[in-house]
Structure formats: structure tokens, C-alpha cells
Design an enzyme around this catalytic site. Structure first.
Site, mmCIF file in Angstrom:
data_model
loop_
_atom_site.group_PDB
_atom_site.id
_atom_site.type_symbol
_atom_site.label_atom_id
_atom_site.label_comp_id
_atom_site.label_asym_id
_atom_site.label_seq_id
_atom_site.Cartn_x
_atom_site.Cartn_y
_atom_site.Cartn_z
ATOM 1 N N HIS A 1 5.738 8.378 9.479
ATOM 2 C CA HIS A 1 5.033 9.605 9.059
ATOM 3 C C HIS A 1 3.708 9.689 9.796
ATOM 4 O O HIS A 1 3.249 8.705 10.376
ATOM 5 C CB HIS A 1 4.840 9.598 7.534
ATOM 6 N N SER B 1 5.297 2.558 8.058
ATOM 7 C CA SER B 1 4.064 2.993 8.715
ATOM 8 C C SER B 1 3.591 2.017 9.789
ATOM 9 O O SER B 1 4.239 1.874 10.800
ATOM 10 C CB SER B 1 2.956 3.242 7.671
#
Lengths: 281, 81
Positions: A183, A160
Site C-alpha cells: 500500500h 509494508s
């Protein structure tokens, strides 16, 4: 508060040991009664033995020694190792079960590294599960704007918000087994159900996408495709890239770990030093 | 705060509602200004440094979460403000 401290101070004074002076440190002559240099037989007045108390110099090195930390190595490395582990903690303090990297500590460290003459390169070790977007981007921007060579290694995971931090270094490595999760970001806490919320979220996501595409070889379309891919993650949309896959996508420069990273940073330091030298007229 | 992490949010924020404000105080250890919380008798834990000297942030013993034992510090270096 102050009374208590004074009591504590007194206590330490009482506890502090009376040290017998080391004979080796006592001058042979009383400083009050100097030796006559013209008279070879004059040995001066013998010094009256007295108790002396150790006095600290009050420097920060002394403080480390006082804190019982392991002794400092005599030879200092010209490379500083900065590790970013666990959650990158942002504006909220996370509960204690989280291992965190605190940005308010890392950012001044980067300032110190940028201006310290003896530091010539920074090695960033990443094993992070992401964290706060603002804090992560703040660290990433600080690393990216450093004038000294920086090399990052993703070990274990750089997920991330760890992705922009890894890309921020001038050269990035990923261990063969390390993974990076890409994501979409999402809002947590109270979300007001208005169209503007979506736009806000999209803007926040753009910050991450723009940083990553600007500091790595990945194309924006590729990165967005990885971010919104379905069917790869069981609980989420997105992608997990492992080792070489991250290099193939252009996110990371090379597969490698410690040996390669240290060799690379040493090489970069050489180049950097050459660039700094003022050419002779 | 936007938490961008693949970890389950429930795991990350578990126990957050039970967290209470830390009781902190400011100290000088040597010339390093810091915010600490008490951690048992004669010890305190570094919450964060308040010093503006960036070099202080590179001292491993003063990174957040480190426990500093009062007995190991020279009393002259232990001044409360």
C-alpha cells in the site's frame, strides 16, 4: 551511583558461598615443596587444605551461563536464524503494547554474521506488520549487501516495509498462507500543507519501490499498480497478496517454508563455498 | 518518522503521550557494555547494547528487553560506570 554499586558488590561478596575444595581438584603435593623425581619414596609435603573460591573466566559464554539461560548446544549451526517480528522500530520508541524489532540491535548482528567464520548462511524469518521506513530499508540494505547466502521466509505476514526486507535476501520464500500488504506510504504527525510535502512523500515512496524492483523480479509498473489498487482493502488503497500470488507477481521467488528454505540455503552454501575456492594452477 | 504499516495508527501509537523518558544507566556485564533500566529489586532490563563488538549482539541473553537478574551475575562482572 558508585556508592550503591560498592554496597551491592559487598553484599554479593558476603552472600557468595564458601566452597569446600573438591578433593579431586586439590593437587596431591604442595606446590611449594616439589617431589624429588630421583627419590621414588619422596611423596612431597602434604598440601594444607584451604578454602578456595570459584573464579569466573569473565567470557561472554560464562555470562550467558550466569544469566540462567538454557545451556548452549555443543554443536553450532552454520546457519544463523534472524527473526524480524512485530513492528520494525525506527527513530521513535513505540509504546509497550507493540512487539518490536529494534534496528540498532539487528544491524550489528548482521555485521557479526558477515564476519563470523563459522556462519555460512543467514535465514531470515519474517512475521512483521511493517514499521519505520528508514529502519526497514536500513535492515534490507544490510541484508542485500551481505556476501554470504541469505534466504528469507515470510510466515504469517510480511507487510509494508516487510516487503523490501523479504526481497533483500538472495532467495525468498513465502508460506502458502502468509500474506503481504502493499500500500502507499503516508505521512503521520504534523503535515505542512504545501506542494513540497507531496513531493517529499513521493520521494520516500520511490525509495521503497526502487528497492523492491531492484531486488525482486516484480516490474515497477506492476508494483505501483498493486500499491494504488482500489477496492481490495476496506480501509486503505493497496493489495493483499497471499502465498502463491506474491510468487506470481514476481515479488517472492518460491512458495515454501522451513524445509524448502533450509534445503535451499544449504545448496546455496555449497555453491558459495565452491565460488570461494581458489582454483588450482 | 514515516510509519509504513497496515495496522491502524491509533493502535500503534496509543499511549505514546503517556510515555516518559526512561531512567537508564550504563553497565558492564562481563565485557559487554550496555544501557539498562531498573526493573524491580535486583533486576534490570536491557535497553540496548553500547558495545562495539558485533559478536556481543548475537548473545540471546543481551537482546533488548531481556531481564538480567543481579543475583545471577558474579559481582566482578557487575561494574557501574
Amino acid at each position: 551511583m558508585s556508592d550503591r554499586t560498592n554496597n551491592e558488590k559487598q553484599k554479593f561478596h558476603d552472600q557468595s558461598p564458601e566452597i569446600e575444595p573438591d578433593p579431586a581438584t586439590i593437587p596431591e603435593h604442595d606446590p611449594e615443596c616439589p617431589v624429588d623425581p630421583d627419590n621414588p619414596n619422596d611423596e612431597g609435603c602434604p598440601r594444607v587444605p584451604r578454602r578456595v573460591q570459584g573464579r569466573s573466566k569473565g567470557g561472554s559464554l560464562e555470562a550467558i551461563r550466569e544469566l540462567g539461560a538454557s545451556p548452549l548446544p555443543e554443536i553450532k549451526s552454520n546457519i544463523h536464524c534472524l527473526s524480524i517480528v512485530g513492528q520494525i522500530e525506527g527513530h521513535l520508541v513505540l509504546p509497550p503494547q507493540n512487539k518490536t524489532t529494534k534496528y540498532e540491535h539487528v544491524i550489528p548482528q548482521l555485521v557479526a554474521l558477515e564476519q563470523a567464520n563459522e556462519i555460512e548462511g543467514v535465514l531470515i524469518i519474517l512475521n512483521t506488520v511493517g514499521g519505520d521506513v528508514e529502519a526497514g530499508l536500513a535492515i534490507a540494505e544490510m541484508i542485500a549487501s551481505m556476501s554470504k547466502p541469505t534466504v528469507s521466509i515470510v510466515l504469517g505476514g510480511g507487510h509494508s516495509i516487510g516487503v523490501p526486507v523479504a526481497c533483500a535476501a538472495s532467495f525468498s520464500f513465502i508460506a502458502e498462507t502468509a500474506s503481504m500488504t502493499i500500500h502507499p506510504i503516508r505521512l503521520n504527525g504534523l503535515v505542512i500543507g504545501v506542494p513540497q510535502t507531496y513531493e517529499y512523500l513521493d520521494k520516500m515512496q520511490d525509495r521503497v519501490v526502487r528497492f523492491v524492483t531492484r531486488h525482486s523480479k516484480v516490474k515497477e509498473e506492476t508494483f505501483r499498480e498493486l500499491m494504488f489498487r482500489t477496492g481490495e482493502l476496506a480501509r486503505d488503497i493497496g493489495t493483499v497478496l497471499i502465498g502463491k500470488e506474491a510468487v506470481d507477481k514476481g515479488l517472492i521467488d518460491e512458495v515454501g517454508a522451513l524445509g524448502q528454505a533450509v534445503a535451499k540455503i544449504k545448496h546455496m552454501i555449497e555453491e558459495w563455498k565452491k565460488g570461494k575456492e581458489v582454483p588450482l594452477q | 518518522m514515516i510509519l509504513y504499516t497496515p495496522m491502524q495508527l491509533e493502535l500503534v501509537v496509543e499511549g505514546m503521550e503517556k510515555m516518559c523518558a526512561q531512567v537508564t544507566r550504563e553497565l558492564y556485564v562481563g565485557d559487554v557494555h550496555m544501557l539498562v533500566e531498573d526493573s524491580g529489586p535486583g533486576a534490570f532490563r536491557v535497553v540496548k547494547l553500547l558495545s562495539t563488538d558485533p559478536d556481543h549482539y548475537l548473545i540471546p541473553g543481551f537482546s533488548p528487553g531481556q531481564i538480567i537478574n543481579v543475583n545471577q551475575i558474579n559481582c566482578r562482572e557487575f561494574v557501574s560506570v
